[in-house]
Enzyme design. Structure first.
Site, PDB file in Angstrom:
ATOM      1  CE  LYS A   3      -4.301  -1.476   2.214  1.00 36.48           C
ATOM      2  NZ  LYS A   3      -5.168  -1.281   3.371  1.00 36.48           N
ATOM      3  CE  LYS A   7      -5.466  -8.468  -0.872  1.00 36.34           C
ATOM      4  NZ  LYS A   7      -5.348  -8.149   0.470  1.00 36.34           N
ATOM      5  CE  LYS A  11     -12.610  -3.648   1.928  1.00 37.26           C
ATOM      6  NZ  LYS A  11     -13.330  -3.538   3.141  1.00 37.26           N
TER       7      LYS A  11
END
Ligand code: TYM
Length: 327
Positions: free
Chosen positions: A111, A192, A195
């Site tokens: 991230k 994966k 969102k």
């Protein structure tokens, strides 16, 4: 009776991965164990967002927990920020955690991507997650596979604290399901379901309409072969559909392989889409009913009281063990 804790972030909408890897598995625990389920709104602050949207998403997520089967008479459901013990204990535990071990967290690396401008909250996030769990003297933590490393850190921090100060914390065990712990993106089964994926074709949201869900399954990316086989390396798309179908219907993967062998991928895609729609329909109906009432406010008020009660003693012990004086 075991103590069970888990949490989900109110960022974006819940997707099928969140449901099949985590939320669905929370429900059976409440029949026998002492469960705390949390909307981790403090975690959502680690990436910049709109405050009004966060308020809305937090309540929506709480309603989804209930719609999916969390029974507020059997389990405690609450907003993380409503129990200030989490933020307080996180500071204390940040003084036990090491800079180096937090730098090795793969989610931070993914991230943060080496940027200097990410928040320090994103960096210390796993410490907050560790105290979420440890404050409740949790025995078991049902989560998807992507949380494994964070759970390992929580265990290490608990052991270190127990050694360095006093034996306060229970060492929690992750509970990662055998099937469905890593649901992959429908548009790219190598990654994966997430969102934050670039395309909405990646995920199915729990509150998505039936037509869109079916369209996404029909267009799910698979290989150009025809054999139905469970092989996440070579046949990621087909293996993902088999996993989804297996968790949703309760049928084993070998039974599904036998059922669909020689029938072409199209059948598997449509039937998986239908099975998902069937599974989500009652959740969506309950959600709509809840959204029309203000039931969730009373549930979360009660939950916050119980959460504070459950953690006050551990937090006090933690502070005392570290040398803080309380009057
Ligand atoms: P979050 O909000 O990203 O995800 C919630 C849960 O969904 C699981 N999950 C998946 N499972 C299968 N396939 C996928 N594609 C998939 N994507 C997500 C996650 O593993 C998780 O169980 N850090 C946590 C929230 C948290 C927490 C905690 C969890 C904060 N404190 C204490 C447990 C205990 C997170 O960001 O999950």
């Amino acid at each position: 009776m075991a103590r069970v804790f888990s949490g989900m972030q109110p960022t974006g909408d819940l997707h099928l991965g969140n449901y099949l890897g985590a939320l669905k598995h929370f429900i059976p625990y409440q029949e026998k164990d002492d469960c705390y389920f949390c909307v981790v709104d403090l975690h959502a602050l680690t990436v910049p967002g709109d405050p009004e949207a966060l308020r809305k998403k937090s309540l929506e997520l709480a309603m989804l927990y209930v719609a999916a089967g969390v029974d507020p008479n059997k389990a405690t459901l609450f907003l993380q920020s409503n129990n200030s013990a989490h933020a307080e204990a996180a500071w204390l535990m940040q003084c036990v955690a090491k800079f180096g071990e937090l730098g090795r967290m793969t989610q931070f690396k993914d991230k943060g991507q080496g940027s200097e401008s990410v928040t320090t909250g994103l960096f210390t996030y796993p410490v907050l997650m560790a105290v979420d769990i440890l404050l409740y003297n949790t025995d078991e933590v049902p989560v998807g596979e992507d949380q494994k490393q964070h759970l390992e850190l929580a265990r290490n921090l608990a052991e270190r604290f127990n050694r360095q100060y006093e034996e306060i914390f229970t060492i929690p065990e992750p509970r990662i399901p055998d099937t469905g712990a890593r649901i992959m993106g429908l548009d790219n089964p190598e990654k994966k379901m997430s969102k934050s994926a670039a395309s909405p074709a990646n995920y199915v949201m729990l509150l998505e309409d039936e037509k869109t869900i079916m369209k996404k399954f029909k267009r799910a990316v698979t290989d150009s072969d025809t054999e139905i086989r469970f092989d996440p390396e070579q046949k990621a798309g087909i293996s993902n559909l088999l996993s989804i179908m297996s968790v949703v219907t309760g049928k084993s993967i070998p039974a599904l392989i036998e059922e669909y062998q020689g029938r072409g991928y199209g059948h598997l895609k449509v039937d998986t889409g239908e099975a998902v729609i069937e599974a989500l329909r009652p959740i969506q109906q309950r959600y709509q009913a809840l959204a029309k009432s203000n039931e969730i406010e009373a549930i979360l008020t009660q939950g916050a009281i119980k959460a504070r009660e459950a953690t006050s003693e551990t937090l006090a012990k933690m502070k005392h063990a570290m040398g803080l004086v309380t009057f």
